[in-house]
Design an enzyme around this catalytic site. Structure first.
Site, mmCIF file in Angstrom:
data_model
loop_
_atom_site.group_PDB
_atom_site.id
_atom_site.type_symbol
_atom_site.label_atom_id
_atom_site.label_comp_id
_atom_site.label_asym_id
_atom_site.label_seq_id
_atom_site.Cartn_x
_atom_site.Cartn_y
_atom_site.Cartn_z
ATOM 1 N N SER A 146 2.119 4.957 -7.141
ATOM 2 C CA SER A 146 1.104 4.512 -6.176
ATOM 3 C C SER A 146 0.566 5.752 -5.460
ATOM 4 O O SER A 146 1.207 6.813 -5.490
ATOM 5 C CB SER A 146 1.766 3.596 -5.154
ATOM 6 O OG SER A 146 0.919 3.361 -4.047
ATOM 7 N N TYR A 159 8.773 1.002 0.803
ATOM 8 C CA TYR A 159 7.854 0.975 -0.349
ATOM 9 C C TYR A 159 7.338 2.380 -0.655
ATOM 10 O O TYR A 159 7.387 2.823 -1.806
ATOM 11 C CB TYR A 159 6.680 0.019 -0.077
ATOM 12 C CG TYR A 159 5.702 -0.008 -1.244
ATOM 13 C CD1 TYR A 159 6.034 -0.661 -2.433
ATOM 14 C CD2 TYR A 159 4.462 0.636 -1.173
ATOM 15 C CE1 TYR A 159 5.163 -0.662 -3.526
ATOM 16 C CE2 TYR A 159 3.587 0.631 -2.255
ATOM 17 C CZ TYR A 159 3.943 -0.026 -3.427
ATOM 18 O OH TYR A 159 3.077 -0.022 -4.506
#
Ligand SMILES: NC(=O)c1ccc[n+]([C@@H]2O[C@H](COP(=O)([O-])OP(=O)(O)OC[C@H]3O[C@@H](n4cnc5c(N)ncnc54)[C@H](OP(=O)(O)O)[C@@H]3O)[C@@H](O)[C@H]2O)c1
Length: 266
Positions: A146, A159
């Protein structure tokens, strides 16, 4: 279908292939002639993707419903694959989830579950299939990280940290595989249209108002193309690329403040 397609005679395992980016990644490999194993928890969704890809691209598809977030999930999946007489040449580690919000007061199991799925299962599956790839001097791994991988993420701390692991691990393996014929890429998407946002609760943050999410098919195509070229890292979108490349040059306090602001509720 032409029999000289790049993936003919090889099999790709795509995790998180019941919806979102994973479905589009599975489509990319099927289009190139790879047989595809699709894994995720939602059995019906997996089966319908498998049927559609088999018909559209003339490849063998296999749907395996499994929870990869439980310890040993990767080994269980590998056993289910072996029991079907299948092997894996290319591994696409895409399954993952995020949770927006402060660490304080968060649900511990859900927080640790992100590490179990986003990192542990990804490393476990890679560890299982890596020796075969090296021995065959072909195939490889496409990991989905990401833009969160490039800095710490206050208000989505686990995360961001889990995706930093994916980037670091992928780059290291890329180097270890140099010259072997095994390809490794790390796909780093920015906001992408999928169920991710709804599941993560990031739709209610300032970040969600900063632009339009990219279509998942475009993101998948960029990742797959990068993997074919053995490109170490691919960041989707010019704005995301510039932001990620700027981070190391900014004071850490500034970066933390910016991310904290973007991850704050509207
Ligand atoms: N969308 C974004 O904005 C964005 C941005 C950057 C990175 N990413 C990353 O891209 C990847 C794909 O996300 P997406 O956007 O396509 O999200 P998505 O639509 O929520 O899809 C996530 C996939 O992972 C599977 N999955 C979730 N938990 C699982 C578990 N315990 N075991 C097995 N499979 C599981 C889901 O299937 P089941 O629910 O059926 O199990 C689904 O197929 C993730 O790694 C995510 O972190 C997404």
């Amino acid at each position: 279908m032409p029999s000289n397609r790049e993936g003919a005679g090889q099999t790709t395992l795509v995790t998180g292939a019941s919806m979102g980016i994973g479905v589009d990644l599975a489509e990319c490999v099927a289009k190139d002639g790879y047989d595809v194993i699709l894994a995720a928890r939602s059995e019906d969704a997996l089966k319908s993707v498998a049927d559609r890809l088999a018909k559209a691209h003339g490849v063998k598809t296999t749907a395996i419903a499994i929870d990869l977030g439980v310890p040993g999930g990767g080994e269980k999946l590998a056993a289910a694959i072996a029991a079907r007489g299948l092997t894996v040449d290319v591994l696409v580690n895409n399954a993952g989830y995020g949770i927006a919000g402060a660490f304080d007061g968060s649900d511990r199991a859900a927080q640790l579950g992100m590490i179990d799925l986003n990192d542990r299962a990804l490393a476990e599956l890679t560890h299982i299939y890596w020796p075969r790839m090296l021995a065959n001097r072909r195939g490889g791994v496409l990991n989905v990280a990401s833009t969160a991988s490039f800095q710490p993420g206050p208000l989505m701390a686990i995360y961001y940290a889990s995706k930093a692991f994916v980037l670091s691990f992928s780059e290291a393996l890329w180097k270890e595989a140099e010259g072997t014929g095994v390809r490794v890429s790390c796909l780093c998407p920015g906001p992408t249209a999928s169920k991710f946002r709804e599941r993560a609760g990031t739709g209610k943050t300032r970040l969600s108002r900063t632009g339009t999410p990219m279509p998942s098919a475009v993101v998948a195509e960029m990742g797959y193309r990068a993997w074919k070229a053995n490109q170490r890292v691919v960041i989707t979108g010019t704005r995301n690329r510039v932001a990620a490349r700027l981070v190391p040059f900014l004071p850490r306090r500034t970066v933390l403040g910016l991310v904290h602001n973007l991850q704050s509720p509207l």
